[in-house]
Design a protein around this motif. Sequence first.
Motif, PDB file in Angstrom:
ATOM      1  N   GLY A 105     -13.131 -13.884  -0.272  1.00  0.00           N
ATOM      2  CA  GLY A 105     -11.805 -14.433  -0.005  1.00  0.00           C
ATOM      3  C   GLY A 105     -10.739 -13.360   0.044  1.00  0.00           C
ATOM      4  O   GLY A 105      -9.836 -13.396   0.891  1.00  0.00           O
ATOM      5  N   PHE A 106     -10.835 -12.386  -0.854  1.00  0.00           N
ATOM      6  CA  PHE A 106      -9.874 -11.276  -0.903  1.00  0.00           C
ATOM      7  C   PHE A 106      -9.948 -10.442   0.377  1.00  0.00           C
ATOM      8  O   PHE A 106      -8.920 -10.100   0.973  1.00  0.00           O
ATOM      9  N   VAL A 107     -11.166 -10.146   0.824  1.00  0.00           N
ATOM     10  CA  VAL A 107     -11.349  -9.343   2.043  1.00  0.00           C
ATOM     11  C   VAL A 107     -10.805 -10.088   3.257  1.00  0.00           C
ATOM     12  O   VAL A 107     -10.113  -9.511   4.111  1.00  0.00           O
ATOM     13  N   VAL A 108     -11.099 -11.397   3.347  1.00  0.00           N
ATOM     14  CA  VAL A 108     -10.606 -12.190   4.473  1.00  0.00           C
ATOM     15  C   VAL A 108      -9.082 -12.197   4.491  1.00  0.00           C
ATOM     16  O   VAL A 108      -8.448 -12.073   5.549  1.00  0.00           O
ATOM     17  N   PHE A 109      -8.472 -12.323   3.308  1.00  0.00           N
ATOM     18  CA  PHE A 109      -7.017 -12.372   3.232  1.00  0.00           C
ATOM     19  C   PHE A 109      -6.396 -11.046   3.667  1.00  0.00           C
ATOM     20  O   PHE A 109      -5.403 -11.021   4.403  1.00  0.00           O
ATOM     21  N   LEU A 110      -6.971  -9.921   3.223  1.00  0.00           N
ATOM     22  CA  LEU A 110      -6.445  -8.617   3.638  1.00  0.00           C
ATOM     23  C   LEU A 110      -6.657  -8.403   5.137  1.00  0.00           C
ATOM     24  O   LEU A 110      -5.764  -7.914   5.839  1.00  0.00           O
ATOM     25  N   TRP A 111      -7.835  -8.747   5.626  1.00  0.00           N
ATOM     26  CA  TRP A 111      -8.148  -8.592   7.041  1.00  0.00           C
ATOM     27  C   TRP A 111      -7.223  -9.426   7.910  1.00  0.00           C
ATOM     28  O   TRP A 111      -6.820  -9.012   9.012  1.00  0.00           O
ATOM     29  N   GLY A 112      -6.854 -10.593   7.417  1.00  0.00           N
ATOM     30  CA  GLY A 112      -6.077 -11.515   8.240  1.00  0.00           C
ATOM     31  C   GLY A 112      -4.576 -11.363   8.143  1.00  0.00           C
ATOM     32  O   GLY A 112      -3.844 -12.213   8.664  1.00  0.00           O
ATOM     33  N   LYS A 113      -4.081 -10.293   7.518  1.00  0.00           N
ATOM     34  CA  LYS A 113      -2.637 -10.119   7.390  1.00  0.00           C
ATOM     35  C   LYS A 113      -1.907 -10.220   8.720  1.00  0.00           C
ATOM     36  O   LYS A 113      -0.881 -10.917   8.813  1.00  0.00           O
ATOM     37  N   PRO A 114      -2.377  -9.560   9.801  1.00  0.00           N
ATOM     38  CA  PRO A 114      -1.654  -9.674  11.077  1.00  0.00           C
ATOM     39  C   PRO A 114      -1.566 -11.115  11.585  1.00  0.00           C
ATOM     40  O   PRO A 114      -0.601 -11.466  12.275  1.00  0.00           O
ATOM     41  N   LEU A 115      -2.551 -11.941  11.257  1.00  0.00           N
ATOM     42  CA  LEU A 115      -2.553 -13.319  11.739  1.00  0.00           C
ATOM     43  C   LEU A 115      -1.520 -14.193  11.042  1.00  0.00           C
ATOM     44  O   LEU A 115      -1.209 -15.297  11.504  1.00  0.00           O
ATOM     45  N   LEU A 116      -0.991 -13.712   9.911  1.00  0.00           N
ATOM     46  CA  LEU A 116       0.040 -14.472   9.199  1.00  0.00           C
ATOM     47  C   LEU A 116       1.400 -14.333   9.871  1.00  0.00           C
ATOM     48  O   LEU A 116       2.362 -15.010   9.485  1.00  0.00           O
ATOM     49  N   GLU A 117       1.503 -13.441  10.846  1.00  0.00           N
ATOM     50  CA  GLU A 117       2.697 -13.295  11.676  1.00  0.00           C
ATOM     51  C   GLU A 117       3.960 -13.021  10.855  1.00  0.00           C
ATOM     52  O   GLU A 117       5.044 -13.533  11.153  1.00  0.00           O
ATOM     53  N   GLY A 118       3.816 -12.228   9.803  1.00  0.00           N
ATOM     54  CA  GLY A 118       4.973 -11.833   9.018  1.00  0.00           C
ATOM     55  C   GLY A 118       5.413 -12.836   7.972  1.00  0.00           C
ATOM     56  O   GLY A 118       6.392 -12.592   7.243  1.00  0.00           O
ATOM     57  N   HIS A 119       4.723 -13.942   7.849  1.00  0.00           N
ATOM     58  CA  HIS A 119       5.091 -14.945   6.854  1.00  0.00           C
ATOM     59  C   HIS A 119       4.637 -14.507   5.460  1.00  0.00           C
ATOM     60  O   HIS A 119       3.639 -13.810   5.308  1.00  0.00           O
ATOM     61  N   GLY A 120       5.369 -14.934   4.455  1.00  0.00           N
ATOM     62  CA  GLY A 120       5.013 -14.640   3.078  1.00  0.00           C
ATOM     63  C   GLY A 120       5.452 -13.268   2.596  1.00  0.00           C
ATOM     64  O   GLY A 120       5.013 -12.813   1.540  1.00  0.00           O
ATOM     65  N   GLU A 121       6.330 -12.612   3.338  1.00  0.00           N
ATOM     66  CA  GLU A 121       6.775 -11.267   2.941  1.00  0.00           C
ATOM     67  C   GLU A 121       7.864 -11.352   1.875  1.00  0.00           C
ATOM     68  O   GLU A 121       8.475 -12.410   1.683  1.00  0.00           O
ATOM     69  N   PRO A 122       8.136 -10.254   1.162  1.00  0.00           N
ATOM     70  CA  PRO A 122       9.140 -10.262   0.088  1.00  0.00           C
ATOM     71  C   PRO A 122      10.517 -10.649   0.602  1.00  0.00           C
ATOM     72  O   PRO A 122      10.888 -10.293   1.732  1.00  0.00           O
ATOM     73  N   PRO A 123      11.308 -11.353  -0.210  1.00  0.00           N
ATOM     74  CA  PRO A 123      12.665 -11.730   0.230  1.00  0.00           C
ATOM     75  C   PRO A 123      13.590 -10.527   0.384  1.00  0.00           C
ATOM     76  O   PRO A 123      14.528 -10.568   1.172  1.00  0.00           O
ATOM     77  N   ASP A 124      13.339  -9.452  -0.383  1.00  0.00           N
ATOM     78  CA  ASP A 124      14.181  -8.250  -0.313  1.00  0.00           C
ATOM     79  C   ASP A 124      13.279  -7.019  -0.458  1.00  0.00           C
ATOM     80  O   ASP A 124      13.136  -6.458  -1.551  1.00  0.00           O
ATOM     81  N   PRO A 125      12.666  -6.564   0.639  1.00  0.00           N
ATOM     82  CA  PRO A 125      11.723  -5.436   0.566  1.00  0.00           C
ATOM     83  C   PRO A 125      12.339  -4.158   0.010  1.00  0.00           C
ATOM     84  O   PRO A 125      11.679  -3.402  -0.704  1.00  0.00           O
TER      85      PRO A 125
END
Length: 604
Positions: A276-296
């Motif tokens: 699950g961890f590998v799939v989540f890291l691999w799929g970061k581009p597919l999240l289309e920028g969602h879930g990023e920090p509110p203030d990077p």
Amino acid sequence: MFNVVVVIGVFITIATGIPVALQLRSHPRGLFVLFFAEMWERFSYYGMRGLLIFYLTEQFLFSDDFSQGEYAAYTTLVYLLPLVGGVLADRFLGTRKAVAFGALLLVAGHFTMAIEGKPAVQTLAFAGHTYEFKAEGRMDGRKVCLEVGTGCYPVTAAKDGGMQIIGLPSAAPLPPSLPKSGYTLGIEKRSQGFVDIFYLALSLIIMGVGFLKPNISSIVGQLYKQGDPRRDPGFTLYYYGINLGAFWAAVVCGLLGQTVGWWAGFGLAGVGMLAGFVVFLWGKPLLEGHGEPPDPVRLKAPVLGPISLEWSLYLAGLVGVGLVWVVVQHYQATGWLLLAGWIAAGGYLIWFMATQANKVVRERLILALSLITAAIVFTVMFEQAGSSLNQFSERNTLLPNNGFWTVTPAQTQSFNAGFILLFAPIFSALWAWLGARKRDPNPVIKFGLGLIQVGLGFIVLVWGARFHDLAFRVPMLFLALAYLLHTTGELCLQPVGLSEMTKLAPAALISTLMAVWFLAASAGQFLAGLVAKLTAADTVAGQVLDPAQALATYLKVFTQIGWFGVGIGAVLLIASPWLNKLAHGVNDAANHASVDGPIAPVET
């Protein structure tokens, strides 16, 4: 190792999974990533959960009472820590980083669980001499005997409450019947080091779930724009992934845990989480920028010397693992922590209702709290699955045990998830069909029906006990029927509950009421531990000494909580016309509030 449960699981997965796979193609690609990441997270959680109570009683030889408390402490904290993880993600980390950190902690925790060490040894002291029990196998395949001289002899309960040694020669140095006051049971070779490693593993898993559980669902909601008609179906597909992971965890980890070893069952759960961890890291581009920090920028700024805010939060999470390590070892301590959470949340709700709410908002919140209370009662009974019902399947259920036709006790945990995979689409269609005809029951009625069904599940099991065999084992059919009723009860209550919280809460209180909903799940887990403790039996080397007494104890407790659930459900049905008025039309289609967030079913 290959058995009938695996084959049935394959057919269920194919029959239900193909339509799901086809539907995933019409959704954002990020849903595929989150679907598989959460599926594997639930695989790891339920794979470990199905073995935990047996591991405590058979590997470490903890008593039933202590083991039930430790199990409840673990599950209580699992549902309590997401409150912290959700806040940290919303304010600082963002959901994606929180999920990744939580997944990494879970991988570490599940692999640490696979470090089992040597099992503890039960001893018997009599007349100045000490004898050891020899134990082989796990769960219902466990065999225990007392080593006396060159022989090893089975033991059972004596009529006076003592111990009877079966087949003991007349020349043996101790009598075949030992009065209860004439001997002392002890534990040797229980390595405190491995016990500490075990608690470390639990703590890593608890903290990992705290960061992952509340945030991965939020990313699902972020994939869809407000008003996107694919959102609710998307959550349905996501919920399918949750239960698919839970189903296969019980099937495969439960099988390996009994036939190969604890390390194999727990280790496979770790492999699943790593996937699950590998799939989540691999799929970061597919999240289309969602879930990023509110203030990077703020997140990267140093706060502890050269250490950034982000890494400070990760370090705080590791420190939190140490704090959890202390608390999880003490069931009562989790209760005080839970009480503090309720005082804080309840105090805030009372203040809001008294000073900030008008009549409509106040009455809607009263209805929400009534449903939350009902959900706690439901959880107390439903969550007997991993503790008392799990042990009942081992000790007093006649499970098939003949090569391919074998069902292990831990595999019975797959019944609930399997029934969800089969019946969730049916219930969804049923509510839609009734809704189209304006006959869809209001949420209070659905909650009442849910409670009645979970209560009836225990009543069916009690009724089936009259068909027990000479070893006091009840046919597995009745355990399956109990889980079926628990599942239909869950489908009436759980998917409705979270959605109802989003409707009843005013805009300023949505997050708080969501937190209270999860707090209710934690409270239910804690109280479930108190109920499970009532089923504790006397054991020797992890094996029940008196199966007849154990069955009688289970039936007494199951009867009480079963009729209690039916009674509370009936009260809700009777009160539903009045309670539903407190909603002030919030469930009418024309009055639904526009909520910029997901309305998702709660995974158990």
